[in-house]
Design a protein around this motif. Sequence first.
Motif, PDB file in Angstrom:
ATOM      1  N   THR A 244       0.697  -1.290  -0.096  1.00 34.37           N
ATOM      2  CA  THR A 244       0.063   0.098  -0.059  1.00 34.37           C
ATOM      3  C   THR A 244       0.666   1.249   0.005  1.00 34.37           C
ATOM      4  N   PRO A 245       0.299   2.258  -0.514  1.00 35.62           N
ATOM      5  CA  PRO A 245       1.194   3.752  -0.513  1.00 35.62           C
ATOM      6  C   PRO A 245       1.907   4.004   1.003  1.00 35.62           C
ATOM      7  N   GLU A 246       1.145   3.840   2.061  1.00 39.77           N
ATOM      8  CA  GLU A 246       1.236   4.030   3.481  1.00 39.77           C
ATOM      9  C   GLU A 246       2.354   3.132   3.817  1.00 39.77           C
ATOM     10  N   ILE A 247       2.213   1.756   3.505  1.00 42.67           N
ATOM     11  CA  ILE A 247       3.322   0.837   3.935  1.00 42.67           C
ATOM     12  C   ILE A 247       4.537   0.898   3.434  1.00 42.67           C
ATOM     13  N   ALA A 248       4.491   1.264   1.935  1.00 43.10           N
ATOM     14  CA  ALA A 248       5.733   1.457   1.170  1.00 43.10           C
ATOM     15  C   ALA A 248       6.468   2.720   1.663  1.00 43.10           C
TER      16      ALA A 248
END
Length: 359
Positions: free
Chosen positions: A259-263
């Motif tokens: 996900t964008p947040e995890i990345a």
Amino acid sequence: MDKRNFIKSLGVGSVALLPGVPALAKEATAAAKEAAPPKIAHRVWINPNKEDAEADIQKRYADYKKAGISDIYFEDDSEKHFRIAKKNGIKAHRWIWTMNRGEKELLAAHPEWYSQNRKGESCATNPPYVGYYRWLCPSKPETLNYLKQQVENALSKDYIDGIHLDYVRYCDVILPVNLWSKYGIDQSKELPEYDFCYCETCRNAYKAEKGKDPLEMEHPDQSPSWRKFRYDRITNIVNNLAKVAQQHKKPITAAVFPTPEIAKRIVRQDWTNWHLDAVNPMIYHGFYQEDVSWIGDAVAEGVRALNGRFPLYAGLFLPDFNGNMDDLKRGVALAVKNGAAGVSLFGDLTPEVLAAIAV
């Protein structure tokens, strides 16, 4: 180098309307296009065996095509495999390691190109986690020039349809929670030995922008601007490689974190701002100790953040399904329902798997 070792341990076109077409016809055409469901197709990551017989490859890729697989990311260059895939109507992409480059020749010739952690240790001499984790510094012009040449070399071959970037990020400052026990570490906070890059090139560039050295901060891991600086270093690499792909009129894609947040949080990837033709988030639910339903949640987050800039193919790790084809079907359905253009599979593509994903 084989990614499996670590796993184990589109742009949208437009149609010009001809002059003289009645307005109602134009509106009907537009409405039909808007109402039509998106075309779903799948992709796979594989490492081609150059010893395979042509007849076996032909049957395999014909079966892939029947199951709805439109693209293959090949981890090695095999003209035989690429051409047979293309003969079966499957696009053949060269899958390359990007920032993680541990070639002996490169290490010997240019150890100064490699990233340094917050303790001042270089990946050239102190690779984190595993011996092949040798991360280049994205701030160095030499790194960009080297990678551009690698992409140029691949895309110059007529049988290669596109370039697929992997390891296009910093070293994991935090591993997926499922791997903490494997390495005997607790990463509930960022540890300096896994926090990159603090080489002089990065520090000087950041200091020129912000007037301070990240090593002089009390808590550099908590600095939003220092994080953004590093997101932008990787984005700069990707967008420059995209220009090379554009010159060859071939697509560029990337395998990214789920996900964008995890990345952003664990590998400094800001993939929603990359100039790609498609993205393949590795939504490996088992790595994050999540169930199959999380696939839909992760896809929804990514699709929402992309806002139509390019399609998303949900990366699924087949061993996470433990041979349960009903769960695999559910994972594929959740991905598509939440806006994925299809899935991208990593693992053993058995006949049962192909039947489960068939479009």
